[in-house]
Design a protein around this motif. Structure first.
Motif, short mmCIF file in Angstrom:
data_model
loop_
_atom_site.label_atom_id
_atom_site.label_comp_id
_atom_site.label_asym_id
_atom_site.label_seq_id
_atom_site.Cartn_x
_atom_site.Cartn_y
_atom_site.Cartn_z
N LEU A 137 -12.13 -8.56 -6.61
CA LEU A 137 -11.30 -7.79 -5.67
C LEU A 137 -10.87 -8.61 -4.47
O LEU A 137 -10.36 -8.06 -3.49
N ARG A 178 -7.40 -8.31 -2.63
CA ARG A 178 -7.08 -7.37 -1.56
C ARG A 178 -7.03 -8.08 -0.21
O ARG A 178 -6.44 -7.56 0.74
N GLN A 217 -13.01 5.59 -6.35
CA GLN A 217 -12.39 4.33 -5.98
C GLN A 217 -12.63 3.32 -7.10
O GLN A 217 -13.77 3.09 -7.48
N TRP A 234 -7.00 -4.01 -13.52
CA TRP A 234 -6.24 -5.25 -13.69
C TRP A 234 -5.72 -5.31 -15.12
O TRP A 234 -6.45 -4.99 -16.05
N PHE A 286 -5.59 -1.09 -6.84
CA PHE A 286 -6.84 -0.49 -6.39
C PHE A 286 -6.55 0.94 -5.97
O PHE A 286 -5.64 1.20 -5.18
N GLN A 297 -18.26 -2.24 -14.99
CA GLN A 297 -16.91 -2.61 -15.34
C GLN A 297 -16.69 -2.43 -16.84
O GLN A 297 -17.65 -2.41 -17.62
N LYS A 350 -7.73 4.79 -4.53
CA LYS A 350 -8.60 5.74 -3.84
C LYS A 350 -8.03 7.12 -4.14
O LYS A 350 -7.05 7.55 -3.53
N GLN A 364 0.85 -1.18 0.00
CA GLN A 364 0.00 0.00 0.00
C GLN A 364 0.89 1.24 0.00
O GLN A 364 1.83 1.33 0.79
N GLU A 398 -3.32 0.44 -3.58
CA GLU A 398 -2.96 -0.91 -3.14
C GLU A 398 -2.44 -1.67 -4.36
O GLU A 398 -3.10 -1.72 -5.39
N ASN A 440 -10.64 -0.23 -9.48
CA ASN A 440 -9.61 -1.25 -9.61
C ASN A 440 -9.24 -1.40 -11.07
O ASN A 440 -10.10 -1.39 -11.95
N ASN A 461 -1.23 -5.22 -6.04
CA ASN A 461 -1.23 -6.67 -5.97
C ASN A 461 0.17 -7.21 -6.24
O ASN A 461 1.04 -6.47 -6.72
N GLU A 506 -1.90 -5.27 -11.10
CA GLU A 506 -3.23 -4.85 -10.67
C GLU A 506 -3.13 -3.89 -9.50
O GLU A 506 -2.30 -4.07 -8.61
#
Length: 332
Positions: A247, A250, A186, A190, A160, A225, A162, A124, A134, A188, A136, A158
């Motif tokens: 997700l 996470r 927010q 990939w 995420f 999506q 904010k 993070q 965040e 994500n 992956n 990948e």
């Protein structure tokens, strides 16, 4: 980016080398030996890669700047900060009269540049603008702060996001041939090879699958999506279903919800150094399910013959290959 305890002279030396390598690698007579020497230099220290990335961005944007009827070639200064020096390198290489302008004020150069990577564990980070990200496993990205936008380049993996809200300073994530543009939200992203999937949780984003058409794009609302591959003129838009497990990473989990192997392998392979291959399209129709630890995906591959009617071989490059047992593969 972690802090580097370097003297000004050491930092300037790295910047100098990055500028010289950038110009040399773009020369028509650059040799294979020189490219190999560059890779050794780049990999010798994290800041080498950081500085070269910055010079590469300068090179790319400078090529789109207007050219006057006559251009003056300016000599490179002996010592300057990387932003000023980078501008001078672009001037020298492309013969553009930019010395009288500020790269930042014209939106050509970033005021900050950061590089983040997650290898053995998820990570993070907080970007310079306060946005939270965040990462992956196996993810690499860079962040640059320009006057007219905040730019993230997702190189692989990948993440995420904010995003810290700033309506006058859009936040742009570049992935494969497209981009995601937001002001605060927010979501994500990939990416595996040329495949990209964007999932929106909160706020609103504009997804463009083709950067060569910057005015295009489709807006997502929460619960939607977008998917695209390199070369797609527009992304595929759909709703996320209630129990979507995309997700779960996470929480350190990979969830395969009765997926065909052809769909599951991109999700599996992004965690592997050697991607798994399919022997044929019929094998790709065999379905697999289960919940797995993202740090143990390699063992998942070796256990597939215990739970599916398949066996493993290896191709000439050493990649595992999944083969269906005779008479068991669904028809294509």
């Amino acid at each position: 980016m972690s802090q580097q305890h370097l003297t000004e002279a050491e930092y300037d030396a790295i910047t100098d080398a990055a500028a010289q390598w950038c110009m040399r690698l773009h020369a028509a007579d650059c040799t294979a030996a020189e490219r190999q020497a560059f890779e050794q230099w780049r990999d010798a220290h994290p800041l080498h890669a950081f500085e070269y990335e910055a010079m590469q961005e300068i090179w790319e944007v400078a090529d789109h700047l207007p050219r006057p009827p006559t251009a003056t070639v300016l000599p490179l200064p002996a010592r300057r900060s990387w932003r000023a020096y980078g501008m001078a390198a672009a001037i020298s290489a492309l013969a553009l009269p930019l010395a009288a302008y500020s790269g930042w004020s014209l939106g050509w150069l970033p005021s900050s540049y950061e590089h983040f990577q997650a290898d053995g564990s998820m990570r993070q980070v907080t970007l310079a603008d306060g946005s939270q990200v965040e990462l992956n496993l196996g993810t690499e990205l860079t962040y640059s702060n320009y006057k007219d936008q905040r730019r993230v380049t997702l190189k692989k993996g990948e993440a995420f996001f904010k995003v810290s809200h700033d309506s006058s300073h859009p936040f742009v994530v570049k992935a494969a041939s497209g981009e995601v543009r937001v002001t605060g939200t927010q979501f994500n992203v990939w990416m595996y090879e040329d495949q990209v999937r964007v999932i929106l949780l909160e706020g609103s984003v504009l997804v463009n699958s083709d950067n060569s058409h910057p005015d295009g794009g489709f807006r997502l609302d929460p619960g939607m999506q977008a998917r695209y591959r390199r070369g797609d003129y527009q992304p595929q838009i759909s709703q996320t279903y209630a129990n979507d497990s995309s997700l779960a990473w996470r929480q350190g989990k990979l969830v395969l919800d009765n997926l065909a192997l052809g769909e599951a392998l991109p999700l599996i392979n992004r965690y592997l150094s050697k991607p798994v291959m399919l022997a044929d399209s019929a094998t790709g129709n065999i379905r697999v399910g289960g919940i797995y630890d993202v740090t143990a995906v390699k063992s998942l591959v070796t256990t597939l013959p215990k739970v599916l009617p398949v066996y493993l071989t290896r191709n000439q490059d050493g990649n595992p290959v999944i083969n269906s047992l005779p008479g068991t593969a669904p028809k294509s």
